[in-house]
Design an enzyme around this catalytic site. Structure first.
Site, PDB file in Angstrom:
ATOM      1  N   ASP A 193      44.109 120.348  34.736  1.00  0.00           N
ATOM      2  CA  ASP A 193      43.302 119.367  35.832  1.00  0.00           C
ATOM      3  C   ASP A 193      44.723 118.447  36.435  1.00  0.00           C
ATOM      4  O   ASP A 193      44.115 118.097  37.301  1.00  0.00           O
ATOM      5  CB  ASP A 193      42.550 118.177  34.378  1.00  0.00           C
ATOM      6  CG  ASP A 193      41.476 118.489  34.214  1.00  0.00           C
ATOM      7  OD1 ASP A 193      40.596 119.570  34.471  1.00  0.00           O
ATOM      8  OD2 ASP A 193      40.911 118.098  33.032  1.00  0.00           O
ATOM      9  N   GLY A 194      45.521 118.416  35.454  1.00  0.00           N
ATOM     10  CA  GLY A 194      46.600 118.342  36.587  1.00  0.00           C
ATOM     11  C   GLY A 194      47.440 118.660  37.846  1.00  0.00           C
ATOM     12  O   GLY A 194      47.483 118.514  38.693  1.00  0.00           O
ATOM     13  N   ASN A 237      41.335 109.994  39.111  1.00  0.00           N
ATOM     14  CA  ASN A 237      41.437 109.548  37.195  1.00  0.00           C
ATOM     15  C   ASN A 237      41.168 107.789  37.087  1.00  0.00           C
ATOM     16  O   ASN A 237      40.426 107.745  36.449  1.00  0.00           O
ATOM     17  CB  ASN A 237      42.725 110.541  36.974  1.00  0.00           C
ATOM     18  CG  ASN A 237      42.003 111.538  35.794  1.00  0.00           C
ATOM     19  OD1 ASN A 237      41.119 111.947  36.430  1.00  0.00           O
ATOM     20  ND2 ASN A 237      42.708 112.400  35.049  1.00  0.00           N
ATOM     21  N   GLU A 238      42.505 107.244  37.311  1.00  0.00           N
ATOM     22  CA  GLU A 238      42.565 106.274  37.296  1.00  0.00           C
ATOM     23  C   GLU A 238      44.173 105.139  38.072  1.00  0.00           C
ATOM     24  O   GLU A 238      44.730 106.245  38.319  1.00  0.00           O
ATOM     25  CB  GLU A 238      42.758 105.670  35.943  1.00  0.00           C
ATOM     26  CG  GLU A 238      44.314 106.088  35.090  1.00  0.00           C
ATOM     27  CD  GLU A 238      44.614 107.528  35.010  1.00  0.00           C
ATOM     28  OE1 GLU A 238      45.003 107.548  35.539  1.00  0.00           O
ATOM     29  OE2 GLU A 238      43.777 108.444  34.139  1.00  0.00           O
ATOM     30  N   ARG A 266      46.860  89.072  29.882  1.00  0.00           N
ATOM     31  CA  ARG A 266      48.329  89.516  28.751  1.00  0.00           C
ATOM     32  C   ARG A 266      49.145  90.852  28.014  1.00  0.00           C
ATOM     33  O   ARG A 266      47.639  90.817  26.548  1.00  0.00           O
ATOM     34  CB  ARG A 266      48.709  88.086  28.051  1.00  0.00           C
ATOM     35  CG  ARG A 266      50.100  87.829  27.810  1.00  0.00           C
ATOM     36  CD  ARG A 266      50.963  87.007  27.468  1.00  0.00           C
ATOM     37  NE  ARG A 266      52.397  86.494  27.112  1.00  0.00           N
ATOM     38  CZ  ARG A 266      52.643  85.046  28.219  1.00  0.00           C
ATOM     39  NH1 ARG A 266      52.347  84.853  28.777  1.00  0.00           N
ATOM     40  NH2 ARG A 266      53.997  85.424  27.722  1.00  0.00           N
ATOM     41  N   ASP A 277      50.171  95.192  27.679  1.00  0.00           N
ATOM     42  CA  ASP A 277      51.360  96.112  28.557  1.00  0.00           C
ATOM     43  C   ASP A 277      49.713  96.553  29.507  1.00  0.00           C
ATOM     44  O   ASP A 277      51.267  96.813  30.100  1.00  0.00           O
ATOM     45  CB  ASP A 277      50.663  97.099  26.902  1.00  0.00           C
ATOM     46  CG  ASP A 277      52.081  97.173  25.744  1.00  0.00           C
ATOM     47  OD1 ASP A 277      51.848  95.790  25.619  1.00  0.00           O
ATOM     48  OD2 ASP A 277      51.770  98.027  25.253  1.00  0.00           O
ATOM     49  N   ALA A 292      46.459  96.845  24.959  1.00  0.00           N
ATOM     50  CA  ALA A 292      47.148  96.343  23.763  1.00  0.00           C
ATOM     51  C   ALA A 292      47.316  94.573  23.903  1.00  0.00           C
ATOM     52  O   ALA A 292      48.792  94.032  25.137  1.00  0.00           O
ATOM     53  CB  ALA A 292      48.953  96.458  23.612  1.00  0.00           C
TER      54      ALA A 292
HETATM   55  P1  NAP Z   1      49.645 115.125  31.317  1.00  0.00           P
HETATM   56  O1  NAP Z   1      50.881 113.719  29.968  1.00  0.00           O
HETATM   57  O2  NAP Z   1      50.010 116.686  31.630  1.00  0.00           O
HETATM   58  O3  NAP Z   1      48.260 114.570  31.406  1.00  0.00           O
HETATM   59  C1  NAP Z   1      47.365 114.351  29.569  1.00  0.00           C
HETATM   60  C2  NAP Z   1      46.123 115.093  29.325  1.00  0.00           C
HETATM   61  O4  NAP Z   1      45.149 114.485  30.690  1.00  0.00           O
HETATM   62  C3  NAP Z   1      46.426 116.748  30.385  1.00  0.00           C
HETATM   63  O5  NAP Z   1      46.059 117.467  28.845  1.00  0.00           O
HETATM   64  C4  NAP Z   1      45.287 116.756  31.288  1.00  0.00           C
HETATM   65  O6  NAP Z   1      45.123 118.338  31.453  1.00  0.00           O
HETATM   66  C5  NAP Z   1      44.235 115.660  31.023  1.00  0.00           C
HETATM   67  N1  NAP Z   1      43.331 115.171  31.874  1.00  0.00           N
HETATM   68  C6  NAP Z   1      43.287 114.932  32.813  1.00  0.00           C
HETATM   69  N2  NAP Z   1      42.786 114.994  33.548  1.00  0.00           N
HETATM   70  C7  NAP Z   1      41.766 114.080  32.587  1.00  0.00           C
HETATM   71  C8  NAP Z   1      40.453 114.559  32.916  1.00  0.00           C
HETATM   72  N3  NAP Z   1      39.707 113.803  34.141  1.00  0.00           N
HETATM   73  N4  NAP Z   1      39.643 114.327  32.297  1.00  0.00           N
HETATM   74  C9  NAP Z   1      40.298 115.007  30.685  1.00  0.00           C
HETATM   75  N5  NAP Z   1      41.659 115.303  30.340  1.00  0.00           N
HETATM   76  C10 NAP Z   1      42.072 114.651  31.239  1.00  0.00           C
HETATM   77  O7  NAP Z   1      49.980 114.732  33.328  1.00  0.00           O
HETATM   78  P2  NAP Z   1      48.687 114.955  34.542  1.00  0.00           P
HETATM   79  O8  NAP Z   1      48.316 116.602  34.164  1.00  0.00           O
HETATM   80  O9  NAP Z   1      49.228 115.087  35.499  1.00  0.00           O
HETATM   81  O10 NAP Z   1      47.459 114.490  34.552  1.00  0.00           O
HETATM   82  C11 NAP Z   1      47.516 112.846  34.309  1.00  0.00           C
HETATM   83  C12 NAP Z   1      46.773 112.146  34.155  1.00  0.00           C
HETATM   84  O11 NAP Z   1      47.565 112.392  32.273  1.00  0.00           O
HETATM   85  C13 NAP Z   1      46.685 110.456  34.319  1.00  0.00           C
HETATM   86  O12 NAP Z   1      45.660 110.587  35.451  1.00  0.00           O
HETATM   87  C14 NAP Z   1      46.017 110.078  32.551  1.00  0.00           C
HETATM   88  O13 NAP Z   1      44.608 109.785  32.945  1.00  0.00           O
HETATM   89  C15 NAP Z   1      46.575 111.127  32.297  1.00  0.00           C
HETATM   90  N6  NAP Z   1      47.253 110.134  30.578  1.00  0.00           N
HETATM   91  C16 NAP Z   1      46.549 110.314  29.740  1.00  0.00           C
HETATM   92  C17 NAP Z   1      47.580 109.508  28.592  1.00  0.00           C
HETATM   93  C18 NAP Z   1      46.918 109.148  27.541  1.00  0.00           C
HETATM   94  O14 NAP Z   1      45.762 109.609  27.446  1.00  0.00           O
HETATM   95  N7  NAP Z   1      47.756 108.370  26.007  1.00  0.00           N
HETATM   96  C19 NAP Z   1      48.857 109.283  28.829  1.00  0.00           C
HETATM   97  C20 NAP Z   1      49.364 109.048  30.323  1.00  0.00           C
HETATM   98  C21 NAP Z   1      48.554 109.911  31.494  1.00  0.00           C
HETATM   99  P3  NAP Z   1      45.714 119.156  31.693  1.00  0.00           P
HETATM  100  O15 NAP Z   1      46.921 119.555  30.652  1.00  0.00           O
HETATM  101  O16 NAP Z   1      44.611 120.364  32.114  1.00  0.00           O
HETATM  102  O17 NAP Z   1      46.139 118.910  33.048  1.00  0.00           O
HETATM  103 MN    MN Z   2      49.197 118.823  33.167  1.00  0.00          MN
END
Ligand code: NAP
Ligand code: MN
Length: 267
Positions: free
Chosen positions: A45-46, A122-123, A148, A150, A185
């Protein structure tokens, strides 16, 4: 039809990319990274998030499709074992598309400087490394609360299964034109009070954050982090633009949700 391919960069994804490129070229499709009609992302997805931001300036002319080389993804929902089937479908163009809503983010600086505009698949999150964020939250022009804590996460329906889900937000079907606000938070006591539950706003409602302290903010748009100082306001609403996914077979959203988070019968 013109196509481009984006790889996650590991050997497995790179090999798959080379295969796809040679097959599709044999079918007389043109490889074109400048003005593709279809962008094929190979990885996770990334990787699709990266592809989206690379072609965000031509969303009305480019459709996306994702193949996953790791675990099942939400945007990357084709498996490498389905490659031949997918290639034949792509070569048969034209293809059907499904459209998903996006989040529009507008950051306005103090002192009347130029505003920045982004689209998120995504967001968008707003955090700071300088203690807590404190902002007035306005919804549709009216004061709603003073937050107020995180930070806040404002997500699209298709992004609701990502960061938003980890924050206790609801999963929204991407046919809904809406954005969701989830808290990170929040501080809640006799002095500070926030709603405490995720909010879902319809397409015609705008959310505006007005910082109450001069801090430097980390504003993430999907996987990209921007740093902003002297922020007057940050505005969120459903974007006018949509993202288009090429659709060659049904794979209902709720089935993707189940396969990812509950149980995958195919394994
Ligand atoms: P990453 O750290 O590899 O992504 C975190 C996880 O989110 C990966 O497993 C990724 O899948 C998955 N993901 C991305 N879009 C998704 C969706 N629409 N639905 C379900 N899972 C999804 O970083 P990245 O791959 O660059 O992705 C960035 C995204 O990470 C941000 O947009 C944010 O949504 C997410 N994120 C999540 C958290 C958390 O859950 N606490 C914290 C920070 C960011 P893949 O392994 O297939 O890439
Ligand atoms: Mn990823």
């Amino acid at each position: 039809m013109k196509f481009a391919i984006l790889s996650k960069g590991d050997d497995k994804s790179n090999n798959l990319c080379a295969k796809i490129k040679s097959y599709l070229t044999e079918f007389e499709l043109e490889y074109n990274e400048e003005v593709p009609d279809l962008v094929i992302s190979v990885g996770g997805d990334g990787t699709l998030l990266e592809a989206f931001h690379q072609y965000v300036h031509r969303l009305d002319q480019t459709a996306f499709i994702g193949i996953h080389t790791g675990h099942l993804g939400f945007y990357a929902d084709w498996m490498p074992s389905e490659l031949e089937k997918l290639i034949i479908e792509i070569a048969k163009t034209p293809f059907q598309v499904v459209e998903y809503p996006l989040l529009e983010v507008i950051i306005r600086p103090k002192n009347g400087g130029e505003e920045s505009r982004y689209l998120a698949l995504n967001e968008c999150t707003i955090k700071t490394s300088e203690g807590s964020v404190v902002f007035d939250v306005e919804i549709k022009g009216d004061h709603f609360e003073t937050f107020r804590g995180d930070g806040l996460c404002i997500s699209t329906p298709s992004g609701s299964t990502a960061y938003n889900k980890a924050l206790g937000g609801a999963i929204l079907h991407p046919s809904l034109e809406a954005i969701q606000i989830a808290e990170m938070a929040s501080i809640n006591n006799r002095v500070f009070r926030t709603i405490g539950s995720p909010l879902i706003l319809p397409g015609h409602h705008t959310c505006l954050l007005k910082p109450l302290h001069d801090k430097s903010f980390m504003i993430t748009v999907d996987h990209i982090t921007h740093t902003y100082k002297d922020v007057k306001s940050i505005q969120f609403r459903v974007g006018k633009e949509k993202v288009r996914f090429a659709r060659f077979r049904p794979f209902p959203f709720w089935k993707r949700v189940r396969d990812s988070f509950v149980a995958d019968d195919r394994e």
